[in-house]
Design an enzyme around this catalytic site. Structure first.
Site, PDB file in Angstrom:
ATOM      1  CD  GLU A  34     -12.367 -13.239 -35.175  1.00  0.00           C
ATOM      2  OE1 GLU A  34     -11.984 -12.256 -34.502  1.00  0.00           O
ATOM      3  OE2 GLU A  34     -12.901 -13.138 -36.309  1.00  0.00           O
ATOM      4  CD  GLU A  59     -15.087 -12.192 -26.508  1.00  0.00           C
ATOM      5  OE1 GLU A  59     -14.852 -12.143 -25.280  1.00  0.00           O
ATOM      6  OE2 GLU A  59     -14.197 -12.169 -27.382  1.00  0.00           O
ATOM      7  CG  ASP A  86     -12.686 -23.553 -22.868  1.00  0.00           C
ATOM      8  OD1 ASP A  86     -12.028 -23.282 -23.897  1.00  0.00           O
ATOM      9  OD2 ASP A  86     -12.167 -24.011 -21.835  1.00  0.00           O
ATOM     10  CG  ASP A 108      -5.509 -12.119 -21.410  1.00  0.00           C
ATOM     11  OD1 ASP A 108      -4.314 -11.837 -21.181  1.00  0.00           O
ATOM     12  OD2 ASP A 108      -6.416 -11.896 -20.599  1.00  0.00           O
ATOM     13  CE  LYS A 112       0.997  -9.222 -12.898  1.00  0.00           C
ATOM     14  NZ  LYS A 112       0.216  -8.954 -11.655  1.00  0.00           N
ATOM     15  CB  THR A 182      -8.997  -5.065 -34.009  1.00  0.00           C
ATOM     16  OG1 THR A 182      -7.685  -5.103 -33.408  1.00  0.00           O
ATOM     17  CG2 THR A 182      -9.171  -6.284 -34.912  1.00  0.00           C
ATOM     18  NE  ARG A 183     -13.437  -1.571 -30.719  1.00  0.00           N
ATOM     19  CZ  ARG A 183     -14.233  -1.898 -29.696  1.00  0.00           C
ATOM     20  NH1 ARG A 183     -14.632  -0.965 -28.859  1.00  0.00           N
ATOM     21  NH2 ARG A 183     -14.624  -3.135 -29.522  1.00  0.00           N
ATOM     22  CE1 TYR A 184      -4.928  -5.288 -26.418  1.00  0.00           C
ATOM     23  CE2 TYR A 184      -3.686  -6.011 -28.338  1.00  0.00           C
ATOM     24  CZ  TYR A 184      -3.791  -5.834 -26.970  1.00  0.00           C
ATOM     25  OH  TYR A 184      -2.744  -6.191 -26.160  1.00  0.00           O
ATOM     26  CD  GLU A 185      -3.848  -4.165 -36.570  1.00  0.00           C
ATOM     27  OE1 GLU A 185      -3.251  -5.141 -37.029  1.00  0.00           O
ATOM     28  OE2 GLU A 185      -4.743  -3.545 -37.190  1.00  0.00           O
TER      29      GLU A 185
END
Length: 203
Positions: A34, A59, A86, A108, A112, A182-185
């Site tokens: 992941e 991460e 990385d 991410d 832009k 997930t919290r972001y979702e």
């Protein structure tokens, strides 16, 4: 972090055998990766659900790494190894055809235009993922940003080494089986953004 992370952290300076399953405390049947696990909700859920599988979690941010280390200790999980660098370097280090699955979930989006070159999905990284996957292995990508979903579809199909098996809209708008969320979702759904859940199989 000081006590447990050194035991869990992958050292890419060390030579690796053809079987990354040997990197886990207990024998595992297959290995998954992941990339960018954030707070670790999905990584921990998957490791708990599939104790016979080994999981590499990448991460770079210390807060996410600390949450994962605390959860691993609290649940006494032995099938996770971590890397805070990385993900491209880790993919290069791994033997070819060594992973059953690679997950890139809500990365991410670098919205832009001048930052698009920073998106993880590019020709070079797709080549890395393809090399590391077994034949039939799966690359999963989830995002709530339509432009990044389109970007990923175009580049994966352009690569030519993956198959997208979706047949209906539900195949890519429904979460993956057993998906914990997930919290972001949850935030994306509250704000009216509909996620896409793409799965590509290696030819």
């Amino acid at each position: 972090m000081e006590r447990l992370l050194p035991q869990l952290a992958l050292d890419l300076s060390e030579p690796l055998s053809d079987d990354p399953a040997e990197l886990f405390a207990a024998r595992v049947d297959d290995v998954r990766l992941e990339i960018g696990f954030g707070g670790g909700e999905h990584l921990i859920h998957e490791a708990r659900k599939a104790p016979s599988c080994g999981f590499f979690g990448v991460e770079p941010f210390v807060n996410g790494m600390a949450k994962a280390v605390a959860a691993i200790e609290g649940e006494e999980l032995t099938n996770i190894r971590l890397y805070d660098g990385d993900a491209a370097d880790l993919l290069d280090w791994l033997p070819s055809k060594s992973l059953l699955r690679v997950d890139l979930l809500y990365p991410d989006p670098w919205p832009k235009r001048r930052h698009w070159k920073r998106r993880f999905v590019n020709a070079e990284n797709l080549a890395r993922i393809h090399r590391a996957l077994r034949p039939g292995g799966v690359f999963r990508f989830a995002s709530d940003i339509p432009s990044y979903v389109d970007w990923t579809m175009i580049r994966v199909l352009r690569h030519g080494g993956f198959v997208w098996p979706a047949e209906t809209v539900a195949d890519w708008h429904e979460p993956y089986p057993g998906w914990p969320g997930t919290r972001y979702e949850a935030k994306a759904l509250r704000e009216g953004r509909r996620p896409a859940y793409l799965s590509f199989s290696k030819r």
